[in-house]
Design a protein around this motif. Structure first.
Motif, PDB file in Angstrom:
ATOM      1  N   MET A   1       0.850  -1.206   0.000  1.00 26.89           N
ATOM      2  CA  MET A   1       0.000   0.000   0.000  1.00 26.89           C
ATOM      3  C   MET A   1       0.875   1.242   0.000  1.00 26.89           C
ATOM      4  SD  MET A   1      -3.240  -0.769   2.521  1.00 26.89           S
ATOM      5  CE  MET A   1      -2.259  -1.087   3.980  1.00 26.89           C
ATOM      6  N   ASP A   2       0.434   2.279  -0.734  1.00 24.74           N
ATOM      7  CA  ASP A   2       1.216   3.507  -0.738  1.00 24.74           C
ATOM      8  C   ASP A   2       0.930   4.331   0.520  1.00 24.74           C
ATOM      9  OD1 ASP A   2      -1.168   4.918  -1.119  1.00 24.74           O
ATOM     10  OD2 ASP A   2      -0.919   5.015  -3.292  1.00 24.74           O
ATOM     11  N   THR A   3       1.773   5.333   0.738  1.00 28.08           N
ATOM     12  CA  THR A   3       1.688   6.131   1.964  1.00 28.08           C
ATOM     13  C   THR A   3       0.355   6.861   2.086  1.00 28.08           C
ATOM     14  OG1 THR A   3       4.073   6.474   1.843  1.00 28.08           O
ATOM     15  CG2 THR A   3       2.847   7.908   3.314  1.00 28.08           C
ATOM     16  N   PHE A   4      -0.169   7.372   0.947  1.00 28.22           N
ATOM     17  CA  PHE A   4      -1.437   8.096   0.980  1.00 28.22           C
ATOM     18  C   PHE A   4      -2.570   7.214   1.484  1.00 28.22           C
ATOM     19  CE2 PHE A   4       0.511  10.887  -2.394  1.00 28.22           C
ATOM     20  CZ  PHE A   4       0.562  12.018  -1.580  1.00 28.22           C
ATOM     21  N   LEU A   5      -2.594   5.968   1.017  1.00 26.72           N
ATOM     22  CA  LEU A   5      -3.661   5.043   1.424  1.00 26.72           C
ATOM     23  C   LEU A   5      -3.535   4.693   2.907  1.00 26.72           C
ATOM     24  CD1 LEU A   5      -6.097   3.335   0.704  1.00 26.72           C
ATOM     25  CD2 LEU A   5      -4.540   1.517  -0.047  1.00 26.72           C
ATOM     26  N   ILE A   6      -2.301   4.450   3.348  1.00 25.86           N
ATOM     27  CA  ILE A   6      -2.071   4.139   4.768  1.00 25.86           C
ATOM     28  C   ILE A   6      -2.532   5.297   5.646  1.00 25.86           C
ATOM     29  CG2 ILE A   6      -0.287   3.744   6.524  1.00 25.86           C
ATOM     30  CD1 ILE A   6       1.320   2.277   4.316  1.00 25.86           C
ATOM     31  N   LEU A   7      -2.158   6.518   5.265  1.00 35.31           N
ATOM     32  CA  LEU A   7      -2.550   7.697   6.042  1.00 35.31           C
ATOM     33  C   LEU A   7      -4.066   7.884   6.042  1.00 35.31           C
ATOM     34  CD1 LEU A   7       0.238  10.220   4.983  1.00 35.31           C
ATOM     35  CD2 LEU A   7      -0.247   9.461   7.316  1.00 35.31           C
ATOM     36  N   THR A   8      -4.690   7.633   4.906  1.00 36.46           N
ATOM     37  CA  THR A   8      -6.147   7.770   4.827  1.00 36.46           C
ATOM     38  C   THR A   8      -6.832   6.774   5.760  1.00 36.46           C
ATOM     39  OG1 THR A   8      -5.979   8.491   2.520  1.00 36.46           O
ATOM     40  CG2 THR A   8      -8.143   7.792   3.287  1.00 36.46           C
ATOM     41  N   ILE A   9      -6.348   5.545   5.757  1.00 40.68           N
ATOM     42  CA  ILE A   9      -6.909   4.512   6.646  1.00 40.68           C
ATOM     43  C   ILE A   9      -6.727   4.911   8.108  1.00 40.68           C
ATOM     44  CG2 ILE A   9      -6.638   2.123   7.448  1.00 40.68           C
ATOM     45  CD1 ILE A   9      -5.906   1.415   4.511  1.00 40.68           C
ATOM     46  N   LEU A  10      -5.535   5.420   8.443  1.00 40.48           N
ATOM     47  CA  LEU A  10      -5.273   5.858   9.822  1.00 40.48           C
ATOM     48  C   LEU A  10      -6.188   7.012  10.228  1.00 40.48           C
ATOM     49  CD1 LEU A  10      -1.353   5.730   9.936  1.00 40.48           C
ATOM     50  CD2 LEU A  10      -2.963   4.202  11.111  1.00 40.48           C
ATOM     51  N   VAL A  11      -6.451   7.938   9.289  1.00 42.72           N
ATOM     52  CA  VAL A  11      -7.356   9.057   9.577  1.00 42.72           C
ATOM     53  C   VAL A  11      -8.772   8.554   9.814  1.00 42.72           C
ATOM     54  CG1 VAL A  11      -8.505  11.071   8.561  1.00 42.72           C
ATOM     55  CG2 VAL A  11      -6.028  10.863   8.427  1.00 42.72           C
ATOM     56  N   VAL A  12      -9.228   7.623   8.975  1.00 38.85           N
ATOM     57  CA  VAL A  12     -10.579   7.072   9.145  1.00 38.85           C
ATOM     58  C   VAL A  12     -10.702   6.394  10.509  1.00 38.85           C
ATOM     59  CG1 VAL A  12     -12.230   5.343   8.326  1.00 38.85           C
ATOM     60  CG2 VAL A  12     -11.024   6.800   6.675  1.00 38.85           C
ATOM     61  N   ILE A  13      -9.708   5.592  10.873  1.00 39.32           N
ATOM     62  CA  ILE A  13      -9.720   4.918  12.180  1.00 39.32           C
ATOM     63  C   ILE A  13      -9.702   5.951  13.309  1.00 39.32           C
ATOM     64  CG2 ILE A  13      -8.396   3.434  13.747  1.00 39.32           C
ATOM     65  CD1 ILE A  13      -7.413   1.935  11.205  1.00 39.32           C
ATOM     66  N   GLY A  14      -8.841   6.971  13.155  1.00 35.47           N
ATOM     67  CA  GLY A  14      -8.752   8.015  14.180  1.00 35.47           C
ATOM     68  C   GLY A  14     -10.038   8.806  14.318  1.00 35.47           C
ATOM     69  N   ALA A  15     -10.672   9.127  13.192  1.00 35.48           N
ATOM     70  CA  ALA A  15     -11.927   9.900  13.219  1.00 35.48           C
ATOM     71  C   ALA A  15     -13.045   9.101  13.870  1.00 35.48           C
ATOM     72  CB  ALA A  15     -12.319  10.312  11.805  1.00 35.48           C
ATOM     73  N   LEU A  16     -13.102   7.804  13.572  1.00 37.78           N
ATOM     74  CA  LEU A  16     -14.133   6.956  14.189  1.00 37.78           C
ATOM     75  C   LEU A  16     -13.863   6.794  15.689  1.00 37.78           C
ATOM     76  CD1 LEU A  16     -14.636   4.202  11.443  1.00 37.78           C
ATOM     77  CD2 LEU A  16     -16.055   6.209  11.907  1.00 37.78           C
ATOM     78  N   ALA A  17     -12.573   6.719  16.056  1.00 41.70           N
ATOM     79  CA  ALA A  17     -12.218   6.658  17.478  1.00 41.70           C
ATOM     80  C   ALA A  17     -12.619   7.954  18.189  1.00 41.70           C
ATOM     81  CB  ALA A  17     -10.713   6.418  17.634  1.00 41.70           C
ATOM     82  N   PHE A  18     -12.384   9.090  17.513  1.00 41.18           N
ATOM     83  CA  PHE A  18     -12.792  10.388  18.064  1.00 41.18           C
ATOM     84  C   PHE A  18     -14.304  10.428  18.260  1.00 41.18           C
ATOM     85  CE2 PHE A  18     -14.409  14.701  17.291  1.00 41.18           C
ATOM     86  CZ  PHE A  18     -13.766  15.398  18.298  1.00 41.18           C
TER      87      PHE A  18
END
Length: 332
Positions: A1-18
């Motif tokens: 996976m490229d860096t953009f996709l990894i970061l997007t996944i991390l943001v989605v997880i972080g936003a749902l955690a928030f």
């Protein structure tokens, strides 16, 4: 996976955690008065709040669009995913700290301050969309003032109408009425607070070229609604104790007046697509009701502690986010 996709996944997880944390951090405010007056048992109140928050989150997207475009321009934000991830980590950290100490701090202040702080660290003060950002700050400042005044007026009207009624019967009637007001307040909370995480995910999708408009994808709306509903089901007992008993001794008529006031203010903000702090609105309406009932009956020491937290949340969360951005930028 490229860096953009990894970061997007991390943001989605972080936003749902928030959103999940927001569920037990802020939703506690929505049911605190109903629980404290025994209008609802804690378990009943949490189930009701979870269902109504989910319903509210699925109803509107206007506030989400405001968050997406009015703090910073996601189409021009360089290194946007790192900025958003840093903001989420900072906001979550501050939410957990204030939850641990039972302080009803504002998740809205935390995430808005965090986005601004991380964006400034990434691209300087020019990164902010000042017109939109100042509009959001104005809504955060004005809404609790309106809630205090409206709470004072609504309770004064209640006192006038019911002054000759039997106190026990009046309290019994208002205790039943509080089931409705708690549901209404939980619904309005969902219409405003759940949308903040929707806006954050949409920002990340635009920043990484997965979206070309500020329209909120349906999967984002559903996932954020579920996350908030699940968070609500956990409950936030420390916040409930503070809001439900440490500001003033709440009776059913006080609770109903405060609930109606805050629900009206929050829904009014949602209608005009502005994010507000549900924490500030609810606690300010209780303070307004308490002042109308008996000024000396309000525990102003607790109110002062909350007020200080409100003021320091924006700069602290912004600073935390800026530091977090600098650390994450070294990694990505």
């Amino acid at each position: 996976m490229d860096t953009f996709l990894i970061l997007t996944i991390l943001v989605v997880i972080g936003a749902l955690a928030f959103d999940f944390i927001n569920g037990f951090h802020d939703t506690a405010n929505a049911i605190a008065t109903a629980v404290s007056t025994k209008a609802l048992k804690p378990r009943q109140a949490i189930i009701l709040a979870a269902a109504m928050n989910f319903l509210g989150a699925m109803t509107f997207t206007g506030v989400a669009k405001t968050i997406t475009k009015d703090i910073v321009d996601p189409f021009k934000l360089e290194n946007g995913s790192v900025v958003i991830l840093a903001a989420l980590i900072a906001a979550i950290a501050w939410n957990l700290i204030t939850w641990y100490y039972g302080i009803p701090s504002s998740s809205s202040h935390a995430i808005i301050g965090s986005i601004a702080g991380a964006a400034i660290a990434a691209a300087g003060f020019g990164a902010l969309n000042y017109q939109g950002f100042l509009k959001i700050i104005e809504s955060l400042i004005i809404s609790p003032v309106l809630a205090f005044i409206a709470g004072y007026i609504v309770y004064s009207i209640f006192k006038l109408i019911f002054k000759n009624y039997n106190l026990a019967k009046t309290n019994k009637g208002f205790r039943i009425f509080q089931i409705f007001t708690a549901a209404l307040q939980s619904y309005t909370h969902g219409t405003n607070d759940a949308q903040k995480a929707m806006g954050i995910i949409t920002m990340a999708l635009i920043s990484n070229n997965y979206l070309t408009t500020t329209d909120i994808p349906i999967w984002v709306q559903i996932s954020c609604a579920i996350a908030m509903g699940l968070g609500t089901s956990i409950g936030g007992w420390k916040i409930i104790k503070t809001v439900g008993g440490r500001i003033m001794k709440i009776r059913p008529v006080n609770g109903a007046a405060a609930d109606l006031t805050s629900a009206a203010i929050i829904f009014g903000a949602t209608y005009i697509h502005l994010p507000v702090s549900t924490t500030h609105v609810i606690t300010s309406s209780i303070l307004g009701v308490g002042s109308a009932h008996r000024v000396k009956g309000v525990k102003w020491g607790t109110a002062q502690r909350m007020l200080i937290t409100w003021f320091i949340t924006l700069p602290i969360s912004a600073s935390l986010a800026a530091i977090m951005y600098l650390l994450l930028n070294l990694i990505f």
